[in-house]
Each structure stands twice: as C-alpha cells, then as structure tokens.
Scaffold this motif. Structure first.
Motif, mmCIF file in Angstrom:
data_model
loop_
_atom_site.group_PDB
_atom_site.id
_atom_site.type_symbol
_atom_site.label_atom_id
_atom_site.label_comp_id
_atom_site.label_asym_id
_atom_site.label_seq_id
_atom_site.Cartn_x
_atom_site.Cartn_y
_atom_site.Cartn_z
ATOM 1 N N MET A 1 0.946 -1.308 0.045
ATOM 2 C CA MET A 1 0.029 0.171 0.054
ATOM 3 C C MET A 1 0.804 1.348 0.035
ATOM 4 S SD MET A 1 -2.673 1.228 2.757
ATOM 5 C CE MET A 1 -1.346 1.517 3.934
ATOM 6 N N SER A 2 0.581 1.984 -0.976
ATOM 7 C CA SER A 2 1.510 3.277 -0.932
ATOM 8 C C SER A 2 1.072 4.412 0.155
ATOM 9 C CB SER A 2 1.093 4.327 -2.205
ATOM 10 O OG SER A 2 -0.264 4.392 -2.368
ATOM 11 N N LEU A 3 1.947 5.160 0.802
ATOM 12 C CA LEU A 3 1.833 5.904 1.737
ATOM 13 C C LEU A 3 1.025 7.182 1.316
ATOM 14 C CD1 LEU A 3 5.265 5.446 3.753
ATOM 15 C CD2 LEU A 3 3.132 4.585 4.287
ATOM 16 N N PRO A 4 0.331 7.715 2.088
ATOM 17 C CA PRO A 4 -0.092 9.233 1.639
ATOM 18 C C PRO A 4 0.687 10.204 1.644
ATOM 19 C CG PRO A 4 -0.865 8.792 4.112
ATOM 20 C CD PRO A 4 0.054 7.341 3.412
ATOM 21 N N ASN A 161 -6.882 1.298 12.069
ATOM 22 C CA ASN A 161 -7.027 1.585 10.594
ATOM 23 C C ASN A 161 -5.457 1.811 9.843
ATOM 24 O OD1 ASN A 161 -7.335 2.831 8.249
ATOM 25 N ND2 ASN A 161 -9.236 4.087 9.057
ATOM 26 N N LYS A 163 -4.484 2.802 7.152
ATOM 27 C CA LYS A 163 -4.201 3.950 6.588
ATOM 28 C C LYS A 163 -4.015 5.116 7.678
ATOM 29 C CE LYS A 163 -6.152 7.453 3.097
ATOM 30 N NZ LYS A 163 -7.299 7.748 2.390
ATOM 31 N N LYS A 164 -4.448 5.047 8.647
ATOM 32 C CA LYS A 164 -4.208 6.030 9.719
ATOM 33 C C LYS A 164 -2.845 5.647 10.437
ATOM 34 C CE LYS A 164 -5.275 9.486 12.566
ATOM 35 N NZ LYS A 164 -5.538 10.892 12.177
ATOM 36 N N ALA A 166 -0.505 4.108 8.621
ATOM 37 C CA ALA A 166 0.792 4.513 7.578
ATOM 38 C C ALA A 166 1.032 6.187 7.722
ATOM 39 C CB ALA A 166 0.302 4.163 6.463
ATOM 40 N N GLN A 167 -0.227 6.849 7.737
ATOM 41 C CA GLN A 167 0.077 8.453 7.974
ATOM 42 C C GLN A 167 0.826 8.777 9.161
ATOM 43 O OE1 GLN A 167 -3.763 10.276 7.885
ATOM 44 N NE2 GLN A 167 -2.971 12.221 7.453
#
Length: 278
Positions: A1-4, A161, A163-164, A166-167
């Motif tokens: 998964m690519s980072l934001p 989460n 995504k959270k 990774a952010q």
C-alpha cells in the motif's frame, strides 16, 4: 500500500525530499528547510539584476540575527506583508528573533532565552489558584498528582486503521529526518540522497537517553554497531548486539545479525537497542 502524500517535495532537483513542513520562497516555489535560503536554491530573485550578485530587493531584507551571518532572515524572506493572517512567524520560538534557516533553531544560535516548555507551570501558584477556582476538585479528590510525583506515560495504542497508521508513521519519519545525525562521521560533509538513507532511533539498554541517526542503506550491521558504540561511548570489550523490538507486546525481540546489511533487517524509522549479550 502506498503511503499518503503529506507536505510537498523540495523544488531543488538535487534534493526533491518530501518535506512535512515545506516553506514557500518569494519566488513562489516550495523548499525544505535546508534549501529555503536564496543562495541554497539559486533563487531567481538573486538573478534579477545582472549587475549585482544579489538584487536590491534582497539587500533591503532584514539580516539574520546570528553574529557574523549576513544572510537574509527566514522571516523577512518568506513573509508577505500584505497577507499575514494565519501564518506562524518564522522566528526562534524562545527569543522571537529572526534568523536564517541555518540559525533558526535555538541550539544553532546558542539561544539564552528560557524554553517555555521547561517552565514548571505546575508551580505557578497564581495559575493553580485560577484553575482551582474554575475547575473545583471533585469529592473523589484532586485530579492532578503532587508535584513530587511523576505519573508514568501510558503507551499509545497504534490505530487499527491501516491508512491512519501509515500516515502517523510517515509523519514520525519526517520528524526523524529533520533531527537525525549521520551515524558515520565520514558522511557528515557529504550529500547522500534521502532515498539512500536508513533512519533509526537508538538507545542503550536500561538507559532512557535516545538518539536518532541515519546510515547509508549499504552499511553492514556490524559496522553500524561499532559506530553506535562510539557515539554512546560504550566499551566494546564485551560482546554487543543490536536488538530490534518485536512488532507488539507478544512478539519476541530480534537480535540483528552483524554479517548482514542493516537495511535488510530493519525498516526506515526502526527503533533499536544497544545491548550486551549475557
């Protein structure tokens, strides 16, 4: 998964680092803190007049407050006198003076002003009285501990989460890049692209002091171990190891193998412990 994507890439082609807090120059381009000064990125304003190396416009700007530094202050260079709403001044957080990018941090200009974060607010009797008046203690007792007791900080639970998580990890990595020092003294005066660096937080076992370093990704774990022992002034007479903590409380710590590359065993932003083998 690519980072934001957070922040912006430095406009200097030889850098292009993704800076968490980019600064906009008056030439309307974004740069990291290392290349915001006009000389560092060959600003177009410097070439505005062919007769002088620096334009008249830059000559009128406020100089850096550091002794013997004649560069424009960061605040004077990036400030927009027609629109200051919502912008945090680019000045020293302690003495409030304006410095260039290289001298903005308190340690860089040997700031003598007190650090607001170190002022013991809990000992301010007037503030305590005001808080007691506005927020009286409940019947169960006072909500704050006595000044002579330290409440252990609770370990933060990572967000569920992905995504959270990774952010948050990318934000922490951005902070590490700004604070990291080269683990190998030979790299101190050399330019090493960010994508070829490995950033790690390191501490000695049973010691709370933690330092942040970066190494070339091609460095061997054994050499990195010797360099870290030198930084922490730890004797190498006994066998030392670098240990990477487990992914969670249930996972075992991992002892790194000295005959492998450091980048093959840990990821960028890892936390390591320098420990002695029993």
């Amino acid at each position: 998964m690519s980072l934001p994507e957070i922040g912006a890439h430095c406009s200097l082609e030889s850098c292009h680092v993704n800076d968490f807090l980019p600064i906009r120059c008056r030439c309307d381009l974004l740069f990291c803190k290392d290349h915001i000064s006009p000389e560092a990125h060959s600003c177009s304003l410097l070439r505005a007049q062919n007769t002088t190396p620096i334009s008249e416009r830059l000559k009128k700007l406020q100089r850096c407050a550091a002794d013997k530094c004649n560069k424009p202050s960061l605040e004077a260079f990036v400030a927009d006198s027609e629109n200051t709403d919502g912008r945090t001044p680019a000045v020293c957080p302690r003495c409030k003076q304006a410095f260039c990018a290289a001298h903005r941090e308190p340690a860089a200009h040997k700031c003598t002003a007190p650090d607001p974060a170190q002022i013991p607010v809990s000992r301010n009797e007037a503030g305590r009285a005001l808080l007691s008046k506005m927020f009286p203690a409940s019947e169960a007792g006072p909500s704050t501990p006595p000044d002579d007791k330290v409440v252990p900080t609770k370990r933060k639970t990572p967000p569920s989460n992905p995504k959270k998580a990774a952010q948050i990890r990318q934000v922490e990595l951005m902070k590490m890049r700004h604070r990291a020092q080269p683990g190998d003294p030979k790299d101190k005066d050399k330019y090493v692209p960010v994508d070829q660096r490995l950033h790690v937080k390191v501490r000695v076992k049973d010691d709370n002091e933690e330092k942040i370093f970066w190494f070339r990704k091609a460095i061997g774990t054994g050499k990195a171990l010797d360099l870290l022992a030198s930084h922490f002034k730890v004797s190498t007479s006994n066998v030392l190891s670098l240990v990477c903590p487990g992914a969670d409380d249930t996972a075992d710590d991992v002892i790194l193998q000295n005959d492998k590359l450091l980048s093959e065993q840990v990821e960028d932003g890892a936390q390591l412990t320098l420990t002695r083998r029993n």
